[in-house]
Design a protein around this motif. Structure first.
Motif, PDB file in Angstrom:
ATOM      1  N   ASP A  87      -8.856 -32.771   7.143  1.00 36.66           N
ATOM      2  CA  ASP A  87      -9.089 -33.507   8.601  1.00 36.66           C
ATOM      3  C   ASP A  87      -7.904 -33.043   9.362  1.00 36.66           C
ATOM      4  O   ASP A  87      -8.020 -32.898  10.756  1.00 36.66           O
ATOM      5  CB  ASP A  87      -8.907 -34.755   8.353  1.00 36.66           C
ATOM      6  CG  ASP A  87     -10.223 -35.281   7.551  1.00 36.66           C
ATOM      7  OD1 ASP A  87     -11.331 -34.571   7.504  1.00 36.66           O
ATOM      8  OD2 ASP A  87     -10.347 -36.434   6.873  1.00 36.66           O
ATOM      9  N   GLN A 139      -8.507 -29.661  10.879  1.00 37.33           N
ATOM     10  CA  GLN A 139      -9.602 -29.698  11.688  1.00 37.33           C
ATOM     11  C   GLN A 139      -9.388 -30.088  13.006  1.00 37.33           C
ATOM     12  O   GLN A 139      -9.777 -29.926  14.196  1.00 37.33           O
ATOM     13  CB  GLN A 139     -10.806 -30.469  11.193  1.00 37.33           C
ATOM     14  CG  GLN A 139     -12.124 -30.195  11.921  1.00 37.33           C
ATOM     15  CD  GLN A 139     -12.759 -29.002  11.679  1.00 37.33           C
ATOM     16  OE1 GLN A 139     -12.410 -28.424  10.472  1.00 37.33           O
ATOM     17  NE2 GLN A 139     -13.763 -28.561  12.506  1.00 37.33           N
ATOM     18  N   SER A 140      -8.363 -31.150  13.064  1.00 31.53           N
ATOM     19  CA  SER A 140      -7.966 -31.747  14.431  1.00 31.53           C
ATOM     20  C   SER A 140      -7.296 -30.818  15.233  1.00 31.53           C
ATOM     21  O   SER A 140      -7.017 -31.000  16.332  1.00 31.53           O
ATOM     22  CB  SER A 140      -7.222 -33.116  14.064  1.00 31.53           C
ATOM     23  OG  SER A 140      -6.002 -33.031  13.465  1.00 31.53           O
ATOM     24  N   ASN A 141      -6.588 -29.825  14.527  1.00 24.47           N
ATOM     25  CA  ASN A 141      -5.706 -28.791  15.197  1.00 24.47           C
ATOM     26  C   ASN A 141      -6.314 -27.602  15.604  1.00 24.47           C
ATOM     27  O   ASN A 141      -5.765 -27.019  16.240  1.00 24.47           O
ATOM     28  CB  ASN A 141      -4.477 -28.499  14.306  1.00 24.47           C
ATOM     29  CG  ASN A 141      -3.372 -29.704  14.224  1.00 24.47           C
ATOM     30  OD1 ASN A 141      -3.252 -30.565  14.887  1.00 24.47           O
ATOM     31  ND2 ASN A 141      -2.821 -29.473  12.920  1.00 24.47           N
ATOM     32  N   GLU A 152      -6.475 -26.829  19.329  1.00 24.90           N
ATOM     33  CA  GLU A 152      -5.096 -26.729  19.987  1.00 24.90           C
ATOM     34  C   GLU A 152      -4.409 -25.508  20.165  1.00 24.90           C
ATOM     35  O   GLU A 152      -3.707 -25.213  20.697  1.00 24.90           O
ATOM     36  CB  GLU A 152      -4.114 -27.567  19.303  1.00 24.90           C
ATOM     37  CG  GLU A 152      -4.572 -29.203  19.533  1.00 24.90           C
ATOM     38  CD  GLU A 152      -3.573 -30.037  18.812  1.00 24.90           C
ATOM     39  OE1 GLU A 152      -2.422 -29.590  18.456  1.00 24.90           O
ATOM     40  OE2 GLU A 152      -3.798 -31.257  18.643  1.00 24.90           O
TER      41      GLU A 152
END
Length: 86
Positions: free
Chosen positions: A77, A80-82, A85
């Protein structure tokens, strides 16, 4: 349990190869015989895969084999959130 799975693995793969050979090379057999050989070969394949994968999982837990390089849910997770960016 591991000895049972190992025995099941050997018997299942033997059945897969034996009945698979009969299904592929069955020139003089009826369609019913070839169908039964195909079904038994498929059963051997699935039972062999099941037993093999269970044995691998057990050997990883007991330390006989190195564990797979898998990410935990939190690591996945976070990665995946990065993703956007970079």
């Amino acid at each position: 349990m591991t000895k049972f799975l190992a025995l099941l693995n050997v018997i299942a793969w033997s059945g897969f190869w034996a009945f698979g050979y009969l299904a592929v090379t069955g020139d003089g057999y009826t369609k019913g015989q070839v169908t039964v050989a195909t079904i038994l070969a498929a059963a051997g394949l699935f039972a062999g895969l099941f037993a093999y994968l269970r044995l691998v999982r057990i050997s990883e837990r007991k330390g006989y084999a190195q564990p797979s390089n898998r990410m935990t849910r939190d690591q996945r997770d976070a990665a995946q959130s990065n993703w956007g960016e970079v």
